[in-house]
Design an enzyme around this catalytic site. Sequence first.
Site, mmCIF file in Angstrom:
data_model
loop_
_atom_site.group_PDB
_atom_site.id
_atom_site.type_symbol
_atom_site.label_atom_id
_atom_site.label_comp_id
_atom_site.label_asym_id
_atom_site.label_seq_id
_atom_site.Cartn_x
_atom_site.Cartn_y
_atom_site.Cartn_z
ATOM 1 N N CYS A 77 36.132 57.242 58.279
ATOM 2 C CA CYS A 77 35.198 57.889 57.349
ATOM 3 C C CYS A 77 33.977 58.410 58.103
ATOM 4 O O CYS A 77 33.337 57.649 58.845
ATOM 5 C CB CYS A 77 34.752 56.893 56.278
ATOM 6 S SG CYS A 77 33.541 57.583 55.145
ATOM 7 N N CYS A 85 26.288 55.258 55.197
ATOM 8 C CA CYS A 85 26.724 54.572 53.985
ATOM 9 C C CYS A 85 26.910 53.077 54.268
ATOM 10 O O CYS A 85 27.448 52.706 55.306
ATOM 11 C CB CYS A 85 28.037 55.188 53.504
ATOM 12 S SG CYS A 85 28.824 54.276 52.171
ATOM 13 N N TYR A 403 37.275 32.093 32.942
ATOM 14 C CA TYR A 403 36.764 33.396 33.402
ATOM 15 C C TYR A 403 37.921 34.404 33.293
ATOM 16 O O TYR A 403 38.330 35.022 34.271
ATOM 17 C CB TYR A 403 36.236 33.319 34.843
ATOM 18 C CG TYR A 403 35.311 32.153 35.098
ATOM 19 C CD1 TYR A 403 33.942 32.261 34.862
ATOM 20 C CD2 TYR A 403 35.802 30.923 35.556
ATOM 21 C CE1 TYR A 403 33.086 31.189 35.102
ATOM 22 C CE2 TYR A 403 34.954 29.852 35.788
ATOM 23 C CZ TYR A 403 33.602 29.985 35.562
ATOM 24 O OH TYR A 403 32.762 28.917 35.802
ATOM 25 N N GLU A 427 36.181 33.325 28.237
ATOM 26 C CA GLU A 427 35.554 34.486 28.862
ATOM 27 C C GLU A 427 34.266 34.790 28.098
ATOM 28 O O GLU A 427 34.249 34.764 26.877
ATOM 29 C CB GLU A 427 36.516 35.684 28.815
ATOM 30 C CG GLU A 427 35.918 37.044 29.035
ATOM 31 C CD GLU A 427 35.283 37.232 30.412
ATOM 32 O OE1 GLU A 427 35.892 36.846 31.429
ATOM 33 O OE2 GLU A 427 34.152 37.759 30.457
ATOM 34 N N ASP A 472 38.893 31.879 37.858
ATOM 35 C CA ASP A 472 38.646 33.091 38.631
ATOM 36 C C ASP A 472 37.199 33.501 38.398
ATOM 37 O O ASP A 472 36.918 34.516 37.745
ATOM 38 C CB ASP A 472 39.622 34.185 38.149
ATOM 39 C CG ASP A 472 39.494 35.474 38.955
ATOM 40 O OD1 ASP A 472 38.770 35.497 39.965
ATOM 41 O OD2 ASP A 472 40.132 36.463 38.554
ATOM 42 N N CYS A 499 36.726 35.532 45.167
ATOM 43 C CA CYS A 499 36.363 36.661 46.028
ATOM 44 C C CYS A 499 35.271 36.268 47.013
ATOM 45 O O CYS A 499 34.749 37.135 47.717
ATOM 46 C CB CYS A 499 35.915 37.846 45.184
ATOM 47 S SG CYS A 499 34.479 37.473 44.170
HETATM 48 C C1 LIG Z 1 36.261 37.805 38.732
HETATM 49 S S1 LIG Z 1 36.352 38.215 37.040
HETATM 50 C C2 LIG Z 1 37.972 37.603 36.648
HETATM 51 C C3 LIG Z 1 38.591 38.208 35.426
HETATM 52 C C4 LIG Z 1 40.091 37.984 35.266
HETATM 53 N N1 LIG Z 1 40.499 36.653 35.648
HETATM 54 C C5 LIG Z 1 40.891 39.021 36.015
HETATM 55 O O1 LIG Z 1 41.424 38.722 37.091
HETATM 56 O O2 LIG Z 1 40.975 40.168 35.549
HETATM 57 C C6 LIG Z 1 35.259 37.042 36.375
HETATM 58 C C7 LIG Z 1 35.118 37.104 34.872
HETATM 59 O O3 LIG Z 1 34.276 36.021 34.486
HETATM 60 C C8 LIG Z 1 33.446 36.427 33.411
HETATM 61 N N2 LIG Z 1 32.332 35.483 33.426
HETATM 62 C C9 LIG Z 1 31.243 35.451 34.223
HETATM 63 N N3 LIG Z 1 30.527 34.341 34.009
HETATM 64 C C10 LIG Z 1 31.183 33.643 33.051
HETATM 65 C C11 LIG Z 1 30.958 32.392 32.412
HETATM 66 N N4 LIG Z 1 29.917 31.614 32.717
HETATM 67 N N5 LIG Z 1 31.831 31.984 31.483
HETATM 68 C C12 LIG Z 1 32.908 32.743 31.151
HETATM 69 N N6 LIG Z 1 33.181 33.927 31.749
HETATM 70 C C13 LIG Z 1 32.328 34.368 32.676
HETATM 71 C C14 LIG Z 1 33.148 37.869 33.714
HETATM 72 O O4 LIG Z 1 32.796 38.562 32.541
HETATM 73 C C15 LIG Z 1 34.486 38.347 34.299
HETATM 74 O O5 LIG Z 1 35.307 38.866 33.288
#
Ligand SMILES: C[S@@+](CC[C@H](N)C(=O)[O-])C[C@H]1O[C@@H](n2cnc3c(N)ncnc32)[C@H](O)[C@@H]1O
Length: 547
Positions: A77, A85, A403, A427, A472, A499
């Site tokens: 890039c 960037c 999550y 969630e 997650d 992540c």
């Molecule tokens: C990394 S994403 C994972 C979503 C899903 N597992 C996927 O792979 O598509 C983390 C998710 O956690 C939610 N989130 C963040 N803090 C949270 C909390 N304290 N309780 C419940 N959900 C939460 C976010 O809105 C998001 O949708």
Amino acid sequence: MIEIGGAAEDVIELEIGPVAHGGSCVARDNGRVVFVRHALPGERVRARLTDTSHDRYWRADAVEVLRAAPERVVPPCPHAGAGKCGGCDWQHASLAAQRRLKAAVVREQLRRLAGLDRPVEVEAVNALPPAPSAPTPSTPAPSALPPDALPLDALPPDTRSPGEGEGLGWRTRMRYALTGQGEVGLRGHRSHEIVPAADCLIAHPLVRAAVAGRILPPRAASAAGDASAGGDAGDSDTAAGRAGPRANPRANPRVEPRTGIEVQAESVGEISVGEIEVAASVSSGAVVITRLPGTSAGAGAGPASGVPSAAGIPSAAGVPAAVGADSVSGSAAGVSGFDAGVPSGPGAGSEAESEIVEVVRERRFRLGPGVFWQVHPGAPETLVDAVLTGLAPRAGERALDLYAGAGLFAAALAEAVGPDGTVVAMESDPAAVASAARSLGDLPQVSLRGVRVSPGSLRGLAGTGADIVVLDPPRAGAGRAVMLALLALRPRAVAYVSCDPASLARDLAVAVAQGYSLVTLRAFDLFPMTAHVECVAIMVAPGHGSR
Ligand SMILES: C[S@@+](CC[C@H](N)C(=O)[O-])C[C@H]1O[C@@H](n2cnc3c(N)ncnc32)[C@H](O)[C@@H]1O
């Protein structure tokens, strides 16, 4: 000697040591740690100091390579490099070397923070999309697609996602900053500077096509006519680098006359200038551009915490809502099952018109604007497969998806435990819960909970317990209190999708202290060219080691 640009002042010569968490390498200058970007372990470089404000460490950019590592390559890039960037960290390393660097980071975090010492391999993930699915009544029909968002098989071969091999063209969600002139750009590393970069090479071709040549002048005021909203170039560029509220792009979509691509109006009452989010579905070929309030997570944010400096490190669409209580308000809050007033039929719901449809294992996930979705086209299948392989769900089991986002894992778990099993999905983002409700309506064994994952909400499950858990969490991890509460349910196996290797390691340490064992750790290169890496750790309760 390789010249890679830079100024003469504040330049020091450094021997580059091991890789550090976050896209730099460690060097020492008279005993002081210097975190150096654009360098590789084993190199000797001249580096320009970029931050000397800390007593214990400085930051620097390699601006000249005096002795190159064998893994060094010319960045594909033109926007990559010192002072340019800030979105990618490892464009100057071969893909194989990038994966070795990430593996070293994961291994070191596990060793240092969890006392777990084991070899780690970062696996390549194919970014080639599945064949576009046949349109169904609620999948945008080809004739309804905007001209810039062609079905994939209509794209010339050289604009298709190149997949494994180049590490480019994979990112289906991008958050771009807008310059004062309305050009689409990305931010410098730890900087508010915007680099015009509509041609970002890690963006999926559908995303690139949608922003190519596009000028989006900053708005003078929000939809609500917020008198404080700035509209000039300075406001736009400055505000765009700051941490701020999550975009709420759920109001007043409008269709751009030139392209037909939907541009969502900004959220009512917010400062209106500065950023757009582009989401493309490789399943349908559809693209939605959402204009966001003029704020961002700023430099250094990671996959699940917002867009990083620039190229939008993963999960622009996954910024967690700021939720201060266990129960969230909103249309889907408090949903328990699918009969609690959440629209579930095709086309139901106020977001139906602007949703993006993603297909995983033949299930159509109907995502409202801003709802979290993995940004790499190969991620959903890869992660679901790793989770199911690790947990080996059995018919009739009780599963938890924490999550849960739009229900990616909940759906897979529900299929696996069958109609006699149960899946509780938690969630906090009401829009994600609503998306899950629209997508999983045929799975009565799933109970969606629009709640924040917390010790309190988990204690509510004490009566039923759980056999298997997927969690997650966002980049910050679940934290000790949540880990203890979920392990108190005594699941036989836990799949932790992460992540961020540091927060993963901290949370795994809690599980180890509770007697759980780490039986598998897989790491996936879902963010090529960046320092980010996705891990799936499988932990099992005492006595379940062999499964
Ligand atoms: C990394 S994403 C994972 C979503 C899903 N597992 C996927 O792979 O598509 C983390 C998710 O956690 C939610 N989130 C963040 N803090 C949270 C909390 N304290 N309780 C419940 N959900 C939460 C976010 O809105 C998001 O949708």
